[in-house]
Motif scaffolding. Structure first.
Motif, PDB file in Angstrom:
ATOM      1  N   CYS A   1       0.852  -1.180   0.000  1.00  0.00           N
ATOM      2  CA  CYS A   1       0.000   0.000   0.000  1.00  0.00           C
ATOM      3  C   CYS A   1       0.895   1.239   0.000  1.00  0.00           C
ATOM      4  O   CYS A   1       1.779   1.367   0.848  1.00  0.00           O
ATOM      5  CB  CYS A   1      -0.886  -0.027   1.236  1.00  0.00           C
ATOM      6  SG  CYS A   1      -1.809   1.506   1.490  1.00  0.00           S
TER       7      CYS A   1
ATOM      8  N   GLU B   1       0.064   4.132   0.793  1.00  0.00           N
ATOM      9  CA  GLU B   1      -0.295   5.026   1.888  1.00  0.00           C
ATOM     10  C   GLU B   1       0.334   4.622   3.214  1.00  0.00           C
ATOM     11  O   GLU B   1       0.894   5.445   3.918  1.00  0.00           O
ATOM     12  CB  GLU B   1      -1.821   5.074   2.045  1.00  0.00           C
ATOM     13  CG  GLU B   1      -2.552   5.672   0.867  1.00  0.00           C
ATOM     14  CD  GLU B   1      -2.278   7.158   0.707  1.00  0.00           C
ATOM     15  OE1 GLU B   1      -2.105   7.837   1.730  1.00  0.00           O
ATOM     16  OE2 GLU B   1      -2.224   7.636  -0.440  1.00  0.00           O
ATOM     17  N   CYS B   2       0.214   3.348   3.569  1.00  0.00           N
ATOM     18  CA  CYS B   2       0.679   2.923   4.893  1.00  0.00           C
ATOM     19  C   CYS B   2       1.820   1.915   4.830  1.00  0.00           C
ATOM     20  O   CYS B   2       2.417   1.598   5.853  1.00  0.00           O
ATOM     21  CB  CYS B   2      -0.470   2.335   5.710  1.00  0.00           C
ATOM     22  SG  CYS B   2      -1.033   0.711   5.148  1.00  0.00           S
TER      23      CYS B   2
ATOM     24  N   CYS C   1      -7.051  -1.093   1.011  1.00  0.00           N
ATOM     25  CA  CYS C   1      -6.073  -1.618   1.947  1.00  0.00           C
ATOM     26  C   CYS C   1      -6.785  -2.071   3.215  1.00  0.00           C
ATOM     27  O   CYS C   1      -7.590  -1.323   3.773  1.00  0.00           O
ATOM     28  CB  CYS C   1      -5.052  -0.527   2.261  1.00  0.00           C
ATOM     29  SG  CYS C   1      -3.876  -0.971   3.552  1.00  0.00           S
TER      30      CYS C   1
ATOM     31  N   CYS D   1      -5.358   0.538   6.167  1.00  0.00           N
ATOM     32  CA  CYS D   1      -5.666   1.965   6.253  1.00  0.00           C
ATOM     33  C   CYS D   1      -6.860   2.392   5.398  1.00  0.00           C
ATOM     34  O   CYS D   1      -7.317   3.525   5.499  1.00  0.00           O
ATOM     35  CB  CYS D   1      -4.439   2.794   5.875  1.00  0.00           C
ATOM     36  SG  CYS D   1      -4.079   2.823   4.108  1.00  0.00           S
TER      37      CYS D   1
END
Ligand SMILES: [Zn+2]
Length: 83
Positions: A29, A31-32, A53, A56
């Protein structure tokens, strides 16, 4: 309450698009940073499939089935070359 399916529901449309089941592909991911297979993502259905995800909630990819074609758009999913 919104419920989600697991990523295995993508096996059908991804098989249509790529010719093989890609849900075992492991990516990360953006993002995280959590990594996992597409089968482990949380999938929401509506106009198409939205894989998020599991950690997150970032949108990893979307799949829209149209007559004659399956359109896959990669969003926050990294490390997977779906081709
Ligand atoms: Zn994430």
């Amino acid at each position: 309450m919104v419920t989600h399916l697991d990523g295995n529901v993508l096996a059908g449309p991804l098989s249509e698009r790529y010719g093989t089941d890609r849900t075992a592909e492991v990516g990360s991911c953006a993002e995280c940073g959590q990594s996992g297979s597409l089968a482990q993502s949380h999938v929401y259905t509506g106009a198409g499939f939205v894989a998020r995800c599991a950690n997150c909630g970032a949108v990893l990819l979307t799949v829209v089935e149209r007559p004659g074609e399956t359109v896959v758009r990669v969003h926050a999913l990294t490390g997977v070359d779906l081709g």
